[in-house]
Write a protein that holds these residues in place. Structure first.
Motif: not given
Ligand code: FO1
Length: 309
Positions: A184-200
């Motif tokens: 639900x949160x993803x479907x309602x989002x206006x934007x998605x941010x991938x934080x500066x976290x470890x990608x792997x």
């Protein structure tokens, strides 16, 4: 600023960005989806380090020097365990222990991790939505040259991420699914941010939950990632070392390439040389979040940038 934002995070860097976003957005407009691949059992307690780090950061309880745990916490219980001869290498604080005891009790009584997290966050006065990536138990297993396969906290805390990593795998994905709350949160989002976290270690587990990549791929919203690598080095933790061990070059550009078409915008640090990223939009901001002012300015800059597309 009024836009519904979902941010994917794990660990300390992600929590700092989440705090910046929390200071800029109305609370109902921010959902934080958190890696739970680091979760572990210690002394019969369910520990969810990345969820804890987010909760303590957003409630201002966090130990700011470490970036995890509770400020001013004591370690009497762990000391008492050592008196019994326990090799108590995981630093569970006495106050922190309350979180784990109650989480474990509520999980054992049948609540989902999403419900338990919601209860804990509300009691800490947090109004943003904090969601575990899935309700299932998924564990990051690290295959190392020195010790063979070990669980994430053994790699990260016990061996201080010094072993050489041969590969990573996630245990428990077969039983994992995207929760209704995450969907639900993803479907309602206006934007998605991938934080500066470890990608792997932090972002991959989230994306690996069956259905998550396709769901994110289907969203017609701006999606951006922020580099955890500055000047070829990790701001904190094993990201740069791990990249090299897994056969990548340790650079922001390699992170951008790794995310590929999952995202359409990439943010890297203002001090880095100009780079070529495969994404449509690329920009530089100050990303080393040493102060709350920088956390806020990074959050604001990223949101304004997205709105300008
Ligand atoms: N990190 C450490 O480096 N040493 C610890 O002893 C430690 C204990 C700990 C206890 C509870 C908790 O929620 C987090 C804790 N962390 C500790 C942080 C954590 O292991 C890592 O930061 C994350 O798993 C990496 O994202």
């Amino acid at each position: 600023m009024a836009m519904k934002v979902v941010v994917l995070v794990g660990g300390v860097g992600g929590a700092k960005l989440a705090l910046g976003l929390a200071k800029v957005l109305p609370p109902e407009d921010l959902t934080v989806i958190v890696n739970t691949g680091d979760d572990t059992w210690m002394y019969g307690l369910r520990i969810c380090p990345d969820l804890d780090t987010i909760m303590y950061t957003l409630s201002d309880l966090v130990n700011k020097e470490n970036g995890w745990g509770i400020a001013g916490d004591t370690f009497q219980t762990i000391s008492a365990m050592k008196r019994y001869g326990e090799d108590a290498w995981f630093g569970l604080g006495d106050q922190d222990m309350a979180t784990h005891i109650l989480r474990t009790r509520w999980l054992q009584a049948g609540s989902t991790l999403t419900e338990v997290t919601n209860h804990l966050t509300k009691k800490l006065g947090i109004h943003q939505q904090i969601l575990p990536m899935t309700n299932a138990s998924v564990a990051t297993i690290v295959d190392t040259q020195e010790h063979g396969e070990i669980d994430f906290q053994t790699y990260f805390v016990r061996y201080r991420w010094q072993p050489t990593v041969k590969s990573l795998r996630l245990d428990g994905l077969d039983k994992a699914e995207v929760s209704p709350e995450v969907e639900a949160a993803l479907n309602q989002a206006d934007a998605l941010i991938v934080g500066p976290s470890n990608p792997w270690l932090s972002i991959d587990p989230i994306l690996s939950v069956p259905g998550m990549r396709d769901l994110i791929g289907s969203l017609k919203i701006p999606k951006v990632a922020i580099s955890p690598i500055v000047g070829g080095e990790a701001i904190k933790g094993p990201a740069a070392k791990l990249m090299v061990e897994l056969g990548h070059e340790s650079s922001a550009e390699a992170v951008a390439r790794y995310y590929g078409d999952l995202i359409d915008g990439f943010v890297y640090d203002a001090s880095d040389d100009e780079m070529n990223a495969p994404q449509q939009y690329v920009t530089k901001f100050e990303t080393i979040m040493k102060t709350d002012e920088i956390k806020v300015s990074l959050a604001r800059n990223v949101l304004e940038w997205i709105q300008s597309w």
